[in-house]
Design a protein around this motif. Structure first.
Motif, PDB file in Angstrom:
ATOM      1  N   MET A   1       0.858  -1.174   0.000  1.00 20.46           N
ATOM      2  CA  MET A   1       0.000   0.000   0.000  1.00 20.46           C
ATOM      3  C   MET A   1       0.903   1.235   0.000  1.00 20.46           C
ATOM      4  SD  MET A   1      -3.277   0.787   2.505  1.00 20.46           S
ATOM      5  CE  MET A   1      -3.744  -0.909   2.510  1.00 20.46           C
ATOM      6  N   PRO A   2       0.603   2.231  -0.827  1.00 20.08           N
ATOM      7  CA  PRO A   2       1.430   3.440  -0.886  1.00 20.08           C
ATOM      8  C   PRO A   2       1.359   4.249   0.412  1.00 20.08           C
ATOM      9  CG  PRO A   2      -0.133   3.365  -2.729  1.00 20.08           C
ATOM     10  CD  PRO A   2      -0.478   2.253  -1.803  1.00 20.08           C
ATOM     11  N   LYS A   3       2.444   4.942   0.683  1.00 15.81           N
ATOM     12  CA  LYS A   3       2.506   5.855   1.838  1.00 15.81           C
ATOM     13  C   LYS A   3       2.301   7.275   1.337  1.00 15.81           C
ATOM     14  CE  LYS A   3       5.610   3.263   4.801  1.00 15.81           C
ATOM     15  NZ  LYS A   3       4.597   2.755   5.673  1.00 15.81           N
ATOM     16  N   TYR A   4       1.582   8.057   2.110  1.00 11.13           N
ATOM     17  CA  TYR A   4       1.324   9.455   1.777  1.00 11.13           C
ATOM     18  C   TYR A   4       1.734  10.326   2.956  1.00 11.13           C
ATOM     19  CZ  TYR A   4      -1.434   7.767  -2.149  1.00 11.13           C
ATOM     20  OH  TYR A   4      -1.832   7.156  -3.301  1.00 11.13           O
ATOM     21  N   LEU A   5       2.294  11.480   2.642  1.00 13.31           N
ATOM     22  CA  LEU A   5       2.684  12.477   3.644  1.00 13.31           C
ATOM     23  C   LEU A   5       1.737  13.658   3.511  1.00 13.31           C
ATOM     24  CD1 LEU A   5       4.652  13.786   5.728  1.00 13.31           C
ATOM     25  CD2 LEU A   5       5.920  14.647   3.764  1.00 13.31           C
ATOM     26  N   PHE A   6       1.146  14.047   4.621  1.00 16.89           N
ATOM     27  CA  PHE A   6       0.236  15.193   4.648  1.00 16.89           C
ATOM     28  C   PHE A   6       0.824  16.266   5.548  1.00 16.89           C
ATOM     29  CE2 PHE A   6      -2.234  11.379   4.038  1.00 16.89           C
ATOM     30  CZ  PHE A   6      -3.063  11.699   2.981  1.00 16.89           C
ATOM     31  N   GLN A   7       0.695  17.506   5.131  1.00 18.62           N
ATOM     32  CA  GLN A   7       1.082  18.651   5.952  1.00 18.62           C
ATOM     33  C   GLN A   7      -0.169  19.479   6.176  1.00 18.62           C
ATOM     34  OE1 GLN A   7       4.090  20.631   3.658  1.00 18.62           O
ATOM     35  NE2 GLN A   7       5.674  19.194   4.272  1.00 18.62           N
ATOM     36  N   ALA A   8      -0.469  19.739   7.427  1.00 13.85           N
ATOM     37  CA  ALA A   8      -1.681  20.493   7.758  1.00 13.85           C
ATOM     38  C   ALA A   8      -1.309  21.792   8.455  1.00 13.85           C
ATOM     39  CB  ALA A   8      -2.584  19.663   8.658  1.00 13.85           C
ATOM     40  N   SER A   9      -2.040  22.831   8.139  1.00  9.73           N
ATOM     41  CA  SER A   9      -1.892  24.122   8.815  1.00  9.73           C
ATOM     42  C   SER A   9      -3.244  24.525   9.363  1.00  9.73           C
ATOM     43  CB  SER A   9      -1.397  25.184   7.831  1.00  9.73           C
ATOM     44  OG  SER A   9      -0.118  24.847   7.366  1.00  9.73           O
ATOM     45  N   TYR A  10      -3.258  24.935  10.588  1.00  7.33           N
ATOM     46  CA  TYR A  10      -4.510  25.321  11.227  1.00  7.33           C
ATOM     47  C   TYR A  10      -4.670  26.839  11.194  1.00  7.33           C
ATOM     48  CZ  TYR A  10      -4.414  20.566  12.985  1.00  7.33           C
ATOM     49  OH  TYR A  10      -4.357  19.207  13.079  1.00  7.33           O
ATOM     50  N   ASN A  11      -5.890  27.273  10.974  1.00  3.05           N
ATOM     51  CA  ASN A  11      -6.172  28.707  11.073  1.00  3.05           C
ATOM     52  C   ASN A  11      -6.353  29.053  12.555  1.00  3.05           C
ATOM     53  OD1 ASN A  11      -8.750  27.857  11.794  1.00  3.05           O
ATOM     54  ND2 ASN A  11      -9.634  28.296   9.789  1.00  3.05           N
ATOM     55  N   ALA A  12      -6.662  30.279  12.862  1.00  2.00           N
ATOM     56  CA  ALA A  12      -6.786  30.720  14.261  1.00  2.00           C
ATOM     57  C   ALA A  12      -7.856  29.920  15.002  1.00  2.00           C
ATOM     58  CB  ALA A  12      -7.103  32.215  14.320  1.00  2.00           C
ATOM     59  N   GLU A  13      -8.958  29.650  14.343  1.00  2.48           N
ATOM     60  CA  GLU A  13     -10.042  28.879  14.964  1.00  2.48           C
ATOM     61  C   GLU A  13      -9.593  27.440  15.267  1.00  2.48           C
ATOM     62  OE1 GLU A  13     -13.807  28.738  16.608  1.00  2.48           O
ATOM     63  OE2 GLU A  13     -12.848  30.456  15.680  1.00  2.48           O
ATOM     64  N   GLY A  14      -8.873  26.841  14.321  1.00  9.32           N
ATOM     65  CA  GLY A  14      -8.362  25.489  14.516  1.00  9.32           C
ATOM     66  C   GLY A  14      -7.352  25.420  15.643  1.00  9.32           C
ATOM     67  N   LEU A  59      -2.307   4.293   2.521  1.00  8.68           N
ATOM     68  CA  LEU A  59      -3.651   4.427   1.953  1.00  8.68           C
ATOM     69  C   LEU A  59      -3.724   3.707   0.614  1.00  8.68           C
ATOM     70  CD1 LEU A  59      -4.090   8.197   2.775  1.00  8.68           C
ATOM     71  CD2 LEU A  59      -5.166   6.295   3.965  1.00  8.68           C
ATOM     72  N   PRO A  60      -4.903   3.218   0.243  1.00  5.54           N
ATOM     73  CA  PRO A  60      -5.035   2.414  -0.974  1.00  5.54           C
ATOM     74  C   PRO A  60      -4.714   3.153  -2.281  1.00  5.54           C
ATOM     75  CG  PRO A  60      -7.029   2.261   0.374  1.00  5.54           C
ATOM     76  CD  PRO A  60      -6.135   3.269   1.001  1.00  5.54           C
ATOM     77  N   ASP A  61      -5.082   4.437  -2.377  1.00  4.41           N
ATOM     78  CA  ASP A  61      -4.903   5.142  -3.647  1.00  4.41           C
ATOM     79  C   ASP A  61      -4.989   6.656  -3.432  1.00  4.41           C
ATOM     80  OD1 ASP A  61      -7.670   5.715  -3.370  1.00  4.41           O
ATOM     81  OD2 ASP A  61      -8.195   3.909  -4.481  1.00  4.41           O
ATOM     82  N   ALA A  62      -4.788   7.400  -4.522  1.00  7.84           N
ATOM     83  CA  ALA A  62      -4.774   8.862  -4.452  1.00  7.84           C
ATOM     84  C   ALA A  62      -6.144   9.437  -4.069  1.00  7.84           C
ATOM     85  CB  ALA A  62      -4.312   9.453  -5.781  1.00  7.84           C
ATOM     86  N   ALA A  63      -7.223   8.794  -4.492  1.00  8.15           N
ATOM     87  CA  ALA A  63      -8.560   9.278  -4.129  1.00  8.15           C
ATOM     88  C   ALA A  63      -8.769   9.168  -2.621  1.00  8.15           C
ATOM     89  CB  ALA A  63      -9.634   8.501  -4.879  1.00  8.15           C
ATOM     90  N   SER A  64      -8.293   8.089  -2.042  1.00 10.60           N
ATOM     91  CA  SER A  64      -8.385   7.917  -0.588  1.00 10.60           C
ATOM     92  C   SER A  64      -7.533   8.963   0.120  1.00 10.60           C
ATOM     93  CB  SER A  64      -7.912   6.520  -0.189  1.00 10.60           C
ATOM     94  OG  SER A  64      -8.688   5.535  -0.807  1.00 10.60           O
ATOM     95  N   ALA A  65      -6.363   9.237  -0.433  1.00 13.05           N
ATOM     96  CA  ALA A  65      -5.477  10.247   0.150  1.00 13.05           C
ATOM     97  C   ALA A  65      -6.132  11.625   0.115  1.00 13.05           C
ATOM     98  CB  ALA A  65      -4.144  10.273  -0.592  1.00 13.05           C
ATOM     99  N   ALA A  66      -6.835  11.938  -0.962  1.00 14.39           N
ATOM    100  CA  ALA A  66      -7.526  13.227  -1.060  1.00 14.39           C
ATOM    101  C   ALA A  66      -8.615  13.334   0.005  1.00 14.39           C
ATOM    102  CB  ALA A  66      -8.125  13.398  -2.445  1.00 14.39           C
ATOM    103  N   ALA A  67      -9.338  12.249   0.246  1.00 13.73           N
ATOM    104  CA  ALA A  67     -10.386  12.252   1.259  1.00 13.73           C
ATOM    105  C   ALA A  67      -9.799  12.465   2.652  1.00 13.73           C
ATOM    106  CB  ALA A  67     -11.172  10.943   1.221  1.00 13.73           C
ATOM    107  N   VAL A  68      -8.690  11.804   2.945  1.00 11.43           N
ATOM    108  CA  VAL A  68      -8.029  11.981   4.253  1.00 11.43           C
ATOM    109  C   VAL A  68      -7.489  13.400   4.376  1.00 11.43           C
ATOM    110  CG1 VAL A  68      -6.097  11.232   5.700  1.00 11.43           C
ATOM    111  CG2 VAL A  68      -7.517   9.544   4.537  1.00 11.43           C
ATOM    112  N   SER A  69      -6.937  13.939   3.311  1.00 17.40           N
ATOM    113  CA  SER A  69      -6.409  15.298   3.319  1.00 17.40           C
ATOM    114  C   SER A  69      -7.481  16.312   3.705  1.00 17.40           C
ATOM    115  CB  SER A  69      -5.822  15.649   1.945  1.00 17.40           C
ATOM    116  OG  SER A  69      -5.345  16.968   1.939  1.00 17.40           O
TER     117      SER A  69
END
Length: 73
Positions: A1-14, A59-69
């Motif tokens: 299964m491919p590995k994906y790296l996500f970077q998240a940034s929170y706004n002030a509310e987050g 994650l199984p694929d790029a579509a799944s990665a987009a949903a998690v993102s």
């Protein structure tokens, strides 16, 4: 299964929510999102700088990665 790296940034509310609830809820939400698409979280880190959180997931694929993102951000 491919590995994906996500970077998240929170706004002030987050950031306020993170301070109020702690990081456990954010990690749990990411894990639930990954499991929902048939994957799993390998690592979840909070960071300082341009991004506030890093997530590595199998994650199984790029579509799944987009949903998690969308869920993580």
């Amino acid at each position: 299964m491919p590995k994906y790296l996500f970077q998240a940034s929170y706004n002030a509310e987050g950031a306020k929510g993170l301070i109020k609830d702690g990081g456990s809820k954010r990690r749990k939400a990411a894990e639930e999102a990954a499991i929902a698409v048939g994957g799993k979280v390998e690592a979840f880190y909070f960071a300082f700088g341009e991004c506030d959180a890093l997530l590595i997931a199998d994650l199984p694929d790029a579509a799944s990665a987009a949903a998690v993102s969308l869920a993580v951000n």
